[in-house]
Scaffold this active site. Structure first.
Site, PDB file in Angstrom:
ATOM      1  N   GLY A  15       0.836  -1.207   0.000  1.00 14.28           N
ATOM      2  CA  GLY A  15       0.000   0.000   0.000  1.00 14.28           C
ATOM      3  C   GLY A  15       0.867   1.251   0.000  1.00 14.28           C
ATOM      4  O   GLY A  15       1.860   1.313   0.719  1.00 14.28           O
ATOM      5  N   ARG A  25      13.372  10.213  -3.216  1.00 13.31           N
ATOM      6  CA  ARG A  25      14.243  11.359  -3.519  1.00 13.31           C
ATOM      7  C   ARG A  25      15.542  11.287  -2.705  1.00 13.31           C
ATOM      8  O   ARG A  25      16.648  11.499  -3.231  1.00 13.31           O
ATOM      9  CB  ARG A  25      13.469  12.642  -3.198  1.00 13.31           C
ATOM     10  CG  ARG A  25      14.254  13.933  -3.268  1.00 13.31           C
ATOM     11  CD  ARG A  25      13.295  15.069  -2.925  1.00 13.31           C
ATOM     12  NE  ARG A  25      13.937  16.372  -2.892  1.00 13.31           N
ATOM     13  CZ  ARG A  25      14.481  16.908  -1.809  1.00 13.31           C
ATOM     14  NH1 ARG A  25      14.489  16.230  -0.673  1.00 13.31           N
ATOM     15  NH2 ARG A  25      15.019  18.110  -1.865  1.00 13.31           N
ATOM     16  N   ARG A  76       1.258  -5.178  -5.240  1.00 11.78           N
ATOM     17  CA  ARG A  76       1.486  -6.359  -4.397  1.00 11.78           C
ATOM     18  C   ARG A  76       1.667  -7.517  -5.372  1.00 11.78           C
ATOM     19  O   ARG A  76       0.716  -7.952  -5.997  1.00 11.78           O
ATOM     20  CB  ARG A  76       0.293  -6.595  -3.475  1.00 11.78           C
ATOM     21  CG  ARG A  76       0.089  -5.481  -2.465  1.00 11.78           C
ATOM     22  CD  ARG A  76      -1.027  -5.798  -1.487  1.00 11.78           C
ATOM     23  NE  ARG A  76      -1.109  -4.789  -0.446  1.00 11.78           N
ATOM     24  CZ  ARG A  76      -1.993  -3.802  -0.435  1.00 11.78           C
ATOM     25  NH1 ARG A  76      -2.880  -3.689  -1.396  1.00 11.78           N
ATOM     26  NH2 ARG A  76      -2.006  -2.929   0.548  1.00 11.78           N
ATOM     27  N   ASP A 135       2.469  -0.485  11.785  1.00 14.06           N
ATOM     28  CA  ASP A 135       2.493  -1.802  12.429  1.00 14.06           C
ATOM     29  C   ASP A 135       3.816  -2.534  12.191  1.00 14.06           C
ATOM     30  O   ASP A 135       3.838  -3.706  11.828  1.00 14.06           O
ATOM     31  CB  ASP A 135       1.314  -2.659  11.938  1.00 14.06           C
ATOM     32  CG  ASP A 135       1.295  -2.806  10.425  1.00 14.06           C
ATOM     33  OD1 ASP A 135       1.992  -2.032   9.737  1.00 14.06           O
ATOM     34  OD2 ASP A 135       0.583  -3.692   9.931  1.00 14.06           O
ATOM     35  N   MET A 175      -8.714   3.358   8.673  1.00 10.93           N
ATOM     36  CA  MET A 175      -7.970   2.197   8.183  1.00 10.93           C
ATOM     37  C   MET A 175      -7.195   1.509   9.297  1.00 10.93           C
ATOM     38  O   MET A 175      -6.930   2.101  10.348  1.00 10.93           O
ATOM     39  CB  MET A 175      -7.032   2.606   7.058  1.00 10.93           C
ATOM     40  CG  MET A 175      -7.717   2.556   5.708  1.00 10.93           C
ATOM     41  SD  MET A 175      -6.556   2.841   4.375  1.00 10.93           S
ATOM     42  CE  MET A 175      -7.490   2.140   3.013  1.00 10.93           C
ATOM     43  N   GLU A 193     -15.425   8.920  22.278  1.00  6.28           N
ATOM     44  CA  GLU A 193     -15.843   8.263  23.524  1.00  6.28           C
ATOM     45  C   GLU A 193     -15.355   6.825  23.569  1.00  6.28           C
ATOM     46  O   GLU A 193     -15.086   6.275  24.627  1.00  6.28           O
ATOM     47  CB  GLU A 193     -17.376   8.253  23.644  1.00  6.28           C
ATOM     48  CG  GLU A 193     -17.959   9.496  24.266  1.00  6.28           C
ATOM     49  CD  GLU A 193     -17.924  10.668  23.303  1.00  6.28           C
ATOM     50  OE1 GLU A 193     -17.950  10.436  22.086  1.00  6.28           O
ATOM     51  OE2 GLU A 193     -17.847  11.816  23.785  1.00  6.28           O
ATOM     52  N   LYS A 219     -25.166  13.711  27.553  1.00  4.34           N
ATOM     53  CA  LYS A 219     -24.004  13.938  26.698  1.00  4.34           C
ATOM     54  C   LYS A 219     -24.476  13.654  25.273  1.00  4.34           C
ATOM     55  O   LYS A 219     -24.806  12.519  24.936  1.00  4.34           O
ATOM     56  CB  LYS A 219     -22.862  12.997  27.094  1.00  4.34           C
ATOM     57  CG  LYS A 219     -21.537  13.384  26.498  1.00  4.34           C
ATOM     58  CD  LYS A 219     -20.409  12.670  27.221  1.00  4.34           C
ATOM     59  CE  LYS A 219     -19.061  13.293  26.968  1.00  4.34           C
ATOM     60  NZ  LYS A 219     -18.491  13.175  25.705  1.00  4.34           N
ATOM     61  N   GLU A 228     -10.760  -0.586  10.892  1.00  6.87           N
ATOM     62  CA  GLU A 228     -11.460  -1.501   9.975  1.00  6.87           C
ATOM     63  C   GLU A 228     -11.296  -2.975  10.353  1.00  6.87           C
ATOM     64  O   GLU A 228     -12.162  -3.790  10.064  1.00  6.87           O
ATOM     65  CB  GLU A 228     -10.982  -1.277   8.535  1.00  6.87           C
ATOM     66  CG  GLU A 228      -9.522  -1.593   8.306  1.00  6.87           C
ATOM     67  CD  GLU A 228      -9.096  -1.502   6.847  1.00  6.87           C
ATOM     68  OE1 GLU A 228      -8.041  -0.918   6.598  1.00  6.87           O
ATOM     69  OE2 GLU A 228      -9.810  -1.999   5.985  1.00  6.87           O
ATOM     70  N   ARG A 261      -4.911   7.427   2.697  1.00  8.04           N
ATOM     71  CA  ARG A 261      -3.635   7.001   2.099  1.00  8.04           C
ATOM     72  C   ARG A 261      -3.025   8.076   1.208  1.00  8.04           C
ATOM     73  O   ARG A 261      -1.846   7.997   0.850  1.00  8.04           O
ATOM     74  CB  ARG A 261      -3.855   5.730   1.275  1.00  8.04           C
ATOM     75  CG  ARG A 261      -3.933   4.471   2.103  1.00  8.04           C
ATOM     76  CD  ARG A 261      -2.851   3.482   1.745  1.00  8.04           C
ATOM     77  NE  ARG A 261      -2.991   2.952   0.436  1.00  8.04           N
ATOM     78  CZ  ARG A 261      -3.469   1.742   0.148  1.00  8.04           C
ATOM     79  NH1 ARG A 261      -3.873   0.945   1.117  1.00  8.04           N
ATOM     80  NH2 ARG A 261      -3.541   1.316  -1.080  1.00  8.04           N
TER      81      ARG A 261
HETATM   82  O1  F6P Z   1      -1.688   0.384   3.739  1.00 14.78           O
HETATM   83  C1  F6P Z   1      -2.263  -0.470   4.696  1.00 14.78           C
HETATM   84  C2  F6P Z   1      -3.735  -0.433   4.560  1.00 14.78           C
HETATM   85  O2  F6P Z   1      -4.076   0.887   4.693  1.00 14.78           O
HETATM   86  C3  F6P Z   1      -4.574  -1.260   5.528  1.00 14.78           C
HETATM   87  O3  F6P Z   1      -4.875  -0.634   6.723  1.00 14.78           O
HETATM   88  C4  F6P Z   1      -5.791  -1.513   4.691  1.00 14.78           C
HETATM   89  O4  F6P Z   1      -6.534  -2.581   5.122  1.00 14.78           O
HETATM   90  C5  F6P Z   1      -5.174  -1.772   3.369  1.00 14.78           C
HETATM   91  O5  F6P Z   1      -4.075  -0.900   3.289  1.00 14.78           O
HETATM   92  C6  F6P Z   1      -6.074  -1.626   2.208  1.00 14.78           C
HETATM   93  O6  F6P Z   1      -5.300  -1.610   1.050  1.00 14.78           O
HETATM   94  P1  F6P Z   1      -5.808  -1.920  -0.416  1.00 14.78           P
HETATM   95  O7  F6P Z   1      -7.105  -1.242  -0.583  1.00 14.78           O
HETATM   96  O8  F6P Z   1      -4.735  -1.388  -1.282  1.00 14.78           O
HETATM   97  O9  F6P Z   1      -5.928  -3.398  -0.502  1.00 14.78           O
END
Ligand code: F6P
Length: 328
Positions: A15, A25, A76, A135, A175, A193, A219, A228, A261
């Site tokens: 990604g 660069r 990928r 991560d 994400m 919250e 509240k 996600e 992203r």
């Molecule tokens: O770059 C990591 C990430 O943002 C993950 O958190 C997310 O699940 C994934 O990429 C989604 O990537 P793509 O839509 O390119 O499969």
């Protein structure tokens, strides 16, 4: 410093993340400064297999430090996961006498680099952590995280305005398939919250009970940020169950998605990308092999690629206590 390597290649993989261009660069300009021949590879490992590489001079990376995405494109590659694919990649590198690869990417990209450098030890792999998810172990920062989290914060701030105007409850999905860092950072920074992340088990009943309590205390704005990859099933599922349990609440769901992203990298992302790119080349000059370049306590750190993969960044449960107390 002794330099035996003559040619290196740089690629972006997995990604994309804001700041990858700043890292490219830095690798190109530092490489050229030290007299390396520097190649760019298109579309990550796919470009290695398809023999899509080209020399890069300093002008080829002009005017990109502020741009999101990656000028080298990314992918990928399924083929690179096979021994046959990696052999083709190796032969294409050897054809040009390329002896080292700088890989800007996340855990999937480092897995590929680790296997490749084991199979073909005469190609040195240096990894730079490029992922919005943060991560990766062995570094306090990953290229793109700061920009992504700031994008999420500015979007959630806007959602809060309309939530407040209508007295609504918003469930916002950010994400993070396997990691909750974007959720945690953006959630705390926007006063959420509840923050639901893959690292902990979500107890939806506890969240609902909490909300009933808050309703009694009037509240009115409730904001839940969900990564996600949360085990309960993402924002739609969370929103649905809350709406069913609290029929008086006016629940809305917003999935931020890929806007996190993109965009121009923040100053921090440009800075760490530039430092990491520079040190990727420096580390090759110093004879380092198959390591990831990171930054820990504001100092450069180098850990074996394998280790960056094995030890995920440890999650500190105290963060969720902070969320609870500050949202009361
Ligand atoms: O770059 C990591 C990430 O943002 C993950 O958190 C997310 O699940 C994934 O990429 C989604 O990537 P793509 O839509 O390119 O499969």
């Amino acid at each position: 410093m002794e330099q035996s390597i003559k040619s290196i290649a740089v690629l972006t993989s997995g990604g994309d993340s804001p700041g990858m261009n700043a890292a490219i660069r830095a690798v190109v300009r530092t490489g050229n400064y030290y007299g390396f021949k520097v190649f760019g590879v298109s579309r990550g490992y796919s470009g290695l297999i398809e023999d899509d590489m080209f020399p890069m001079d300093n002008r080829s990376v002009a005017n990109i430090i502020q741009r999101g995405g990656t000028i080298l494109k990314t992918a990928r590659s399924k083929e690179f996961r096979t021994p046959e694919g990696r052999k083709i990649a190796y032969n294409n590198l050897k054809k040009r006498s390329i002896e080292a690869l700088v890989i800007i990417g996340g855990d999937g990209s480092f897995t590929g680099a680790d296997i490749f450098s084991t199979e073909y030890p005469d190609v040195i792999c240096i990894g730079l952590p490029g992922t919005i998810d943060k991560d990766i172990a062995g570094t306090d920062f990953t290229i793109g995280f700061d920009t992504a989290v700031n994008t999420a914060v500015s979007a959630i701030d806007k959602i809060r305005d309309t939530a407040d105007a209508h007295d609504r409850l918003f469930v916002v999905e950010v994400m993070g398939r396997d990691a909750g860092y974007i959720a945690l950072h953006s959630g705390i920074a926007t006063g959420a919250e509840n923050i639901l992340i893959p690292e902990t088990k979500t107890d939806i009943n506890e969240i609902i009970e909490n909300m009933t309590e808050k309703e009694k205390r009037q509240k009115l704005v409730n904001l839940i940020v969900v990564a996600e990859g949360d085990d309960f099933g993402g924002a739609n599922q969370v929103g649905k169950v809350i709406q069913e349990s609290l029929p008086n609440a006016d629940v809305r769901v917003c999935i931020l998605g890929h806007i996190q992203r993109g965009g121009s990298p923040t100053c921090l992302d440009r800075l760490i990308a530039s430092r990491m790119g520079y040190h990727a080349v420096e580390s090759l000059m110093q004879g380092k092999k198959n390591v990831m370049v990171g930054i820990v306590n504001n100092k450069m750190s180098y850990i074996p690629l394998k280790q960056a993969l094995k030890t995920k960044n440890k999650f500190d449960p105290q963060w969720l206590k902070i969320v609870k107390i500050l949202a009361s």
